[in-house]
Design a protein around this motif. Structure first.
Motif, PDB file in Angstrom:
ATOM      1  N   CYS A 228       0.834  -1.204   0.000  1.00 53.09           N
ATOM      2  CA  CYS A 228       0.000   0.000   0.000  1.00 53.09           C
ATOM      3  C   CYS A 228       0.873   1.260   0.000  1.00 53.09           C
ATOM      4  CB  CYS A 228      -0.930   0.001   1.217  1.00 53.09           C
ATOM      5  SG  CYS A 228      -2.271   1.198   1.093  1.00 53.09           S
ATOM      6  N   LEU A 229       1.924   1.267   0.808  1.00 53.14           N
ATOM      7  CA  LEU A 229       2.833   2.416   0.850  1.00 53.14           C
ATOM      8  C   LEU A 229       3.493   2.640  -0.511  1.00 53.14           C
ATOM      9  CD1 LEU A 229       4.544   1.929   4.338  1.00 53.14           C
ATOM     10  CD2 LEU A 229       2.892   3.690   3.708  1.00 53.14           C
ATOM     11  N   PHE A 230       3.818   1.540  -1.195  1.00 55.43           N
ATOM     12  CA  PHE A 230       4.427   1.643  -2.518  1.00 55.43           C
ATOM     13  C   PHE A 230       3.448   2.284  -3.511  1.00 55.43           C
ATOM     14  CE2 PHE A 230       4.878  -0.292  -6.769  1.00 55.43           C
ATOM     15  CZ  PHE A 230       6.126   0.214  -7.108  1.00 55.43           C
ATOM     16  N   VAL A 231       2.200   1.819  -3.508  1.00 52.11           N
ATOM     17  CA  VAL A 231       1.189   2.357  -4.425  1.00 52.11           C
ATOM     18  C   VAL A 231       0.944   3.838  -4.133  1.00 52.11           C
ATOM     19  CG1 VAL A 231      -1.234   2.223  -5.153  1.00 52.11           C
ATOM     20  CG2 VAL A 231       0.073   0.126  -4.776  1.00 52.11           C
ATOM     21  N   LEU A 232       0.845   4.182  -2.844  1.00 51.40           N
ATOM     22  CA  LEU A 232       0.626   5.581  -2.464  1.00 51.40           C
ATOM     23  C   LEU A 232       1.803   6.447  -2.882  1.00 51.40           C
ATOM     24  CD1 LEU A 232      -0.944   5.231   1.116  1.00 51.40           C
ATOM     25  CD2 LEU A 232      -2.081   5.294  -1.100  1.00 51.40           C
TER      26      LEU A 232
END
Length: 412
Positions: A228-232
């Motif tokens: 999720c942090l990567f996508v954000l």
């Protein structure tokens, strides 16, 4: 009444409670999922026009998420009691601000939105949602936004189709006023997602990034959290919002410095990667007149504030006041000042601004424990850094209501 009937009544009661809780949880998660969207119906009245031009900021709007909010409000009517206890001090301020507003209907509408924000906070504060489910909702929603945003970059136009029903607007590289940049000699469209501007998208996902980064209850779901942090991070970068990317660097640097350095080399390599990626995207060249436009808006805001220093021009009324000024830039008078502090002071006056700030800080001091105080500061720093150079935290519904959601979820 015999024992069998009593047991039957109890079974039906607990079954009803279970179904009620399931519906409530589904509605809350639906609200989180659709929070980045902007599908809605604008209602344009006489006060919604500036020099004959329709302005969305001045048009009362019913969004899809407003309908979901009505449902969760009815399912969480008990939270209304806490809301009333905490908002009584706000009502006299709202009354006076509406009374002195340039347009009372606009001010009334924006005060309703502010009270709605507080209700969103209390509702999510009083509902403990499963951490894994929450992060799955954030990932699925963000992946859709990333898909839309990447297509904006690659195709140079909006996708429309089914994405229209998420609030994606129709535009392409030749659309007037569209946000585009020169990236290593090639003109490309900045990622909009289903937001009204890439800066709004960047601010939204930056605040969500900081929340996920600092929230320890997501740590057991290591892969999901980092995915999720990567996508954000990708969404922040492809927005090409220089303020958000710069804030992204600052926040990560502060966070890593506060962490226990079990592996100093690991921390340094992460910081290095963040800086390299950010510097690549910061090379993009946007509107060369951006600084001049922002300075003009700041000057307008200071004049508006000086004319109504005590009670302001009315919440949401800034553009009506600014319409009295001429602009060197065509149709740019339809933009609020890109600073939430100047914007708020111009709209509610210095007296109410001080009272509002003091009461909010006092409220958070009362409810926030010391163990999560540092991470709350990082959320506030995020809003401060981005809000000092843009207005979306006050003017755009996705960013506005995300504040209430994130601060409420952070309490649990």
């Amino acid at each position: 009444m015999d024992r069998k009937k009593i047991l039957s009544i109890k079974r039906h009661y607990f079954k009803f409670i279970k179904i009620f809780n399931q519906i409530n949880r589904f509605a809350l998660l639906a609200y989180l999922f659709f929070l980045p969207t902007q599908l809605g119906k604008h209602f344009f009245f006489s006060f919604s026009y500036l020099s004959g031009v329709r302005v969305d900021y001045l048009a009362p709007t019913l969004y899809l998420n407003d309908l979901i909010f009505i449902l969760i409000f009815l399912l969480n009517i008990r939270a209304f009691k806490f809301f009333l206890q905490s908002s009584k001090w706000l009502l006299p301020i709202a009354f006076l601000n509406i009374f002195f507003a340039l347009s009372k209907p606009v001010a009334f509408y924006y005060w309703i939105r502010l009270l709605q924000l507080m209700m969103v906070f209390f509702i999510f504060k009083n509902n403990k949602l499963p951490a894994k489910t929450v992060i799955l909702i954030f990932i699925s929603s963000a992946i859709i936004q990333l898909f839309i945003g990447l297509n904006h970059l690659l195709l140079g136009r909006s996708l429309q189709g089914v994405f229209y029903f998420l609030g994606e607007r129709f535009f392409n590289l030749s659309t007037f006023g569209i946000a585009k940049i020169d990236f290593f000699g090639k003109e490309i469209l900045r990622a909009y997602g289903t937001f009204s501007h890439p800066n709004s998208l960047a601010g939204f996902y930056l605040l969500l990034y900081v929340y996920l980064l600092t929230e320890k209850k997501f740590n057991p779901f290591f892969i999901l959290k980092n995915l999720c942090l990567f996508v954000l991070s990708c969404l922040i970068l492809i927005s090409f919002s220089k303020v958000a990317i710069f804030s992204f660097l600052i926040i990560n640097l502060i966070y890593f410095l506060l962490q226990e350095k079990k592996c100093l080399l690991c921390h340094l390599s992460k910081i290095f990667i963040f800086f390299v990626l950010a510097l690549i995207f910061l090379q993009a060249k946007g509107d060369v007149l951006s600084l001049s436009k922002r300075l003009e808006l700041i000057n307008n805001a200071l004049i508006i504030f000086s004319r109504s220093p005590f009670f302001g021009v009315g919440l949401g009324n800034y553009l009506l006041a600014q319409n009295a000024f001429s602009s060197k830039f065509y149709l740019f008078f339809n933009q609020p000042v890109h600073n939430i502090f100047l914007l708020l002071m111009a709209e509610i006056g210095i007296l109410f601004f001080i009272i509002l700030t003091f009461m909010v800080l006092l409220f958070f001091k009362r409810i926030i424990s010391k163990k999560i105080l540092t991470t709350y500061y990082l959320l506030l720093v995020t809003i401060f850094l981005t809000g000092f150079f843009d207005h979306y935290w006050l003017t755009l519904p996705q960013n506005f209501f995300l504040i209430g959601v994130v601060f409420a979820l952070k309490l649990f």
